[in-house]
Scaffold this active site. Structure first.
Site, PDB file in Angstrom:
ATOM      1  N   ASN A  13      -5.647  10.728   3.379  1.00  0.00           N
ATOM      2  CA  ASN A  13      -5.782   9.820   4.160  1.00  0.00           C
ATOM      3  C   ASN A  13      -5.739   9.992   5.713  1.00  0.00           C
ATOM      4  O   ASN A  13      -6.565   9.528   6.390  1.00  0.00           O
ATOM      5  CB  ASN A  13      -4.230   8.791   4.050  1.00  0.00           C
ATOM      6  CG  ASN A  13      -4.223   8.184   2.866  1.00  0.00           C
ATOM      7  OD1 ASN A  13      -3.473   8.173   2.132  1.00  0.00           O
ATOM      8  ND2 ASN A  13      -5.431   7.201   2.673  1.00  0.00           N
TER       9      ASN A  13
ATOM     10  N   ARG B  99     -20.410   1.588   3.657  1.00  0.00           N
ATOM     11  CA  ARG B  99     -19.744   0.847   4.877  1.00  0.00           C
ATOM     12  C   ARG B  99     -18.607   0.793   4.282  1.00  0.00           C
ATOM     13  O   ARG B  99     -18.029   0.718   3.250  1.00  0.00           O
ATOM     14  CB  ARG B  99     -20.526  -0.325   4.996  1.00  0.00           C
ATOM     15  CG  ARG B  99     -20.799  -1.302   3.757  1.00  0.00           C
ATOM     16  CD  ARG B  99     -21.753  -2.389   4.200  1.00  0.00           C
ATOM     17  NE  ARG B  99     -21.571  -3.599   3.261  1.00  0.00           N
ATOM     18  CZ  ARG B  99     -22.308  -3.791   2.195  1.00  0.00           C
ATOM     19  NH1 ARG B  99     -23.225  -3.035   1.796  1.00  0.00           N
ATOM     20  NH2 ARG B  99     -22.126  -4.852   1.452  1.00  0.00           N
TER      21      ARG B  99
ATOM     22  N   GLU C 262      -6.464   2.544  -7.807  1.00  0.00           N
ATOM     23  CA  GLU C 262      -7.635   2.362  -6.916  1.00  0.00           C
ATOM     24  C   GLU C 262      -9.026   2.284  -7.436  1.00  0.00           C
ATOM     25  O   GLU C 262      -9.295   2.655  -8.549  1.00  0.00           O
ATOM     26  CB  GLU C 262      -7.587   3.563  -5.870  1.00  0.00           C
ATOM     27  CG  GLU C 262      -8.532   3.207  -4.610  1.00  0.00           C
ATOM     28  CD  GLU C 262      -8.449   2.171  -3.606  1.00  0.00           C
ATOM     29  OE1 GLU C 262      -8.534   1.153  -4.022  1.00  0.00           O
ATOM     30  OE2 GLU C 262      -8.063   2.410  -2.444  1.00  0.00           O
ATOM     31  N   LEU C 263      -9.825   1.609  -6.402  1.00  0.00           N
ATOM     32  CA  LEU C 263     -11.426   1.473  -6.940  1.00  0.00           C
ATOM     33  C   LEU C 263     -11.984   2.779  -6.975  1.00  0.00           C
ATOM     34  O   LEU C 263     -11.588   3.827  -6.443  1.00  0.00           O
ATOM     35  CB  LEU C 263     -12.256   0.804  -5.696  1.00  0.00           C
ATOM     36  CG  LEU C 263     -12.364  -0.613  -6.143  1.00  0.00           C
ATOM     37  CD1 LEU C 263     -10.950  -1.529  -5.875  1.00  0.00           C
ATOM     38  CD2 LEU C 263     -13.412  -1.435  -5.289  1.00  0.00           C
TER      39      LEU C 263
ATOM     40  N   THR D   1      -1.332  10.317   2.492  1.00  0.00           N
ATOM     41  CA  THR D   1      -1.562  11.470   2.064  1.00  0.00           C
ATOM     42  C   THR D   1      -2.334  12.218   2.939  1.00  0.00           C
ATOM     43  O   THR D   1      -2.792  11.709   3.937  1.00  0.00           O
ATOM     44  CB  THR D   1      -2.321  11.632   0.648  1.00  0.00           C
ATOM     45  OG1 THR D   1      -3.811  11.168   1.060  1.00  0.00           O
ATOM     46  CG2 THR D   1      -1.915  10.554  -0.445  1.00  0.00           C
TER      47      THR D   1
ATOM     48  N   ARG E 249       0.359   9.125  -5.308  1.00  0.00           N
ATOM     49  CA  ARG E 249       1.020   8.578  -4.181  1.00  0.00           C
ATOM     50  C   ARG E 249       1.483   7.203  -4.171  1.00  0.00           C
ATOM     51  O   ARG E 249       2.051   6.977  -3.180  1.00  0.00           O
ATOM     52  CB  ARG E 249      -0.294   8.637  -3.124  1.00  0.00           C
ATOM     53  CG  ARG E 249      -1.479   7.837  -3.604  1.00  0.00           C
ATOM     54  CD  ARG E 249      -2.727   8.344  -2.924  1.00  0.00           C
ATOM     55  NE  ARG E 249      -4.212   7.419  -3.131  1.00  0.00           N
ATOM     56  CZ  ARG E 249      -4.955   7.890  -4.145  1.00  0.00           C
ATOM     57  NH1 ARG E 249      -4.953   9.046  -4.915  1.00  0.00           N
ATOM     58  NH2 ARG E 249      -6.051   7.133  -4.303  1.00  0.00           N
TER      59      ARG E 249
ATOM     60  N   ARG F 131       0.842  -1.307  -0.016  1.00  0.00           N
ATOM     61  CA  ARG F 131      -0.152  -0.231   0.049  1.00  0.00           C
ATOM     62  C   ARG F 131       0.974   1.120  -0.172  1.00  0.00           C
ATOM     63  O   ARG F 131       1.976   1.290   0.848  1.00  0.00           O
ATOM     64  CB  ARG F 131      -0.776  -0.069   1.386  1.00  0.00           C
ATOM     65  CG  ARG F 131      -1.908   1.069   1.150  1.00  0.00           C
ATOM     66  CD  ARG F 131      -2.764   1.058   2.440  1.00  0.00           C
ATOM     67  NE  ARG F 131      -3.874   2.221   2.409  1.00  0.00           N
ATOM     68  CZ  ARG F 131      -4.466   2.620   3.549  1.00  0.00           C
ATOM     69  NH1 ARG F 131      -4.274   2.052   4.533  1.00  0.00           N
ATOM     70  NH2 ARG F 131      -5.293   3.460   3.259  1.00  0.00           N
ATOM     71  N   HIS F 132       0.403   2.206  -0.627  1.00  0.00           N
ATOM     72  CA  HIS F 132       1.317   3.465  -0.779  1.00  0.00           C
ATOM     73  C   HIS F 132       1.215   4.234   0.660  1.00  0.00           C
ATOM     74  O   HIS F 132       0.270   3.681   1.717  1.00  0.00           O
ATOM     75  CB  HIS F 132       0.521   4.526  -1.616  1.00  0.00           C
ATOM     76  CG  HIS F 132      -0.846   4.734  -1.344  1.00  0.00           C
ATOM     77  ND1 HIS F 132      -1.092   5.966  -0.361  1.00  0.00           N
ATOM     78  CD2 HIS F 132      -1.997   4.463  -1.627  1.00  0.00           C
ATOM     79  CE1 HIS F 132      -2.409   6.101  -0.156  1.00  0.00           C
ATOM     80  NE2 HIS F 132      -2.810   5.127  -0.935  1.00  0.00           N
TER      81      HIS F 132
ATOM     82  N   GLN G 284     -10.341   8.829  -1.430  1.00  0.00           N
ATOM     83  CA  GLN G 284      -9.478   9.154  -2.660  1.00  0.00           C
ATOM     84  C   GLN G 284      -9.729   8.818  -4.009  1.00  0.00           C
ATOM     85  O   GLN G 284     -10.052   9.361  -4.891  1.00  0.00           O
ATOM     86  CB  GLN G 284      -7.988   8.739  -2.344  1.00  0.00           C
ATOM     87  CG  GLN G 284      -7.271   9.926  -1.123  1.00  0.00           C
ATOM     88  CD  GLN G 284      -6.158   9.431  -0.509  1.00  0.00           C
ATOM     89  OE1 GLN G 284      -5.252  10.415  -0.993  1.00  0.00           O
ATOM     90  NE2 GLN G 284      -5.912   8.282  -0.290  1.00  0.00           N
ATOM     91  N   GLY G 285      -9.987   7.449  -3.933  1.00  0.00           N
ATOM     92  CA  GLY G 285     -10.532   6.641  -5.327  1.00  0.00           C
ATOM     93  C   GLY G 285      -9.351   7.189  -6.282  1.00  0.00           C
ATOM     94  O   GLY G 285      -8.295   6.984  -6.297  1.00  0.00           O
TER      95      GLY G 285
END
Length: 195
Positions: free
Chosen positions: A15, A102, A79-80, A12, A57, A8-9, A21-22
């Site tokens: 975060n 959720r 990312e999604l 930011t 990122r 994982r990055h 962020q997507g």
């Protein structure tokens, strides 16, 4: 089978705020850059190929750990998409039951944000890249994003007993020639860089 490791990055400003962020391209914080400058990949991953999401990122995280190696990038591990939720604070979405929000650890494969992307859709774009990596047979580190890592680890674990995704760790596993991930291994911490 070919070994890969997921990472994982680093954080930011979004975060830190728990803001979704997507696909929004938010850079690393200065503190993240400072932390990464003091870290290195552990063996044997220090000789692996590096592929990052093209979002800054992830790409900058990979470049700061590359130690002179080339870093490729692929939009297939971005990312999604959070759709209408992108840029929102998770706490605000949770407060309003009408949003249907959720956390991703509670999602099934077909859950998606309104106008966003499901884990199943993310898998369909990531799988061809994993198959390409498997065809080359070279150990590879993918520097990517938490939800995308959940997709790959979820499939590798049959959605059972998935590890908690933390920063500063590699999540090794193997991939079959089809790109299907299997045999997740315990996470491996990044190491302190020699002075």
């Amino acid at each position: 089978m070919t070994r890969i490791a997921l990472m994982r990055h680093y954080p930011t400003a979004w975060n830190a705020e728990a803001r979704l962020q997507g696909h929004t391209d938010i850079p690393l914080t200065d503190k993240s850059r400072e932390t990464l400058a003091a870290l290195r990949m552990p063996a044997p991953w220090d000789r692996a190929l590096l592929i990052a999401s093209p979002l800054s990122r992830a790409l900058e995280t990979a470049r700061l750990l590359a130690e002179g190696r080339d870093v490729a990038h692929s939009a297939r591990i971005i990312e999604l998409s959070w759709g209408e939720w992108e840029g929102a604070l998770a706490k605000d979405l949770l407060r309003d039951p009408a949003t249907g929000f959720r956390p991703t650890h509670e999602w099934d494969r077909d859950t998606a944000a309104p106008g966003g992307e499901s884990m199943a859709q993310a898998w369909e774009r990531a799988r061809p890249l994993l198959a390409e990596i498997a065809s080359k047979g070279k150990a590879t580190v993918l520097v990517t994003h938490k939800a995308l890592m959940r997709v790959i680890l979820g499939i590798a674990c049959d959605w059972q007993g998935m590890p908690e995704i933390k920063r500063g760790r590699l999540y090794p596993l193997t991939i079959r020639p089809s790109g299907l991930p299997r045999s997740p291994e315990p996470p491996v911490r990044l190491e302190a860089r020699s002075p």
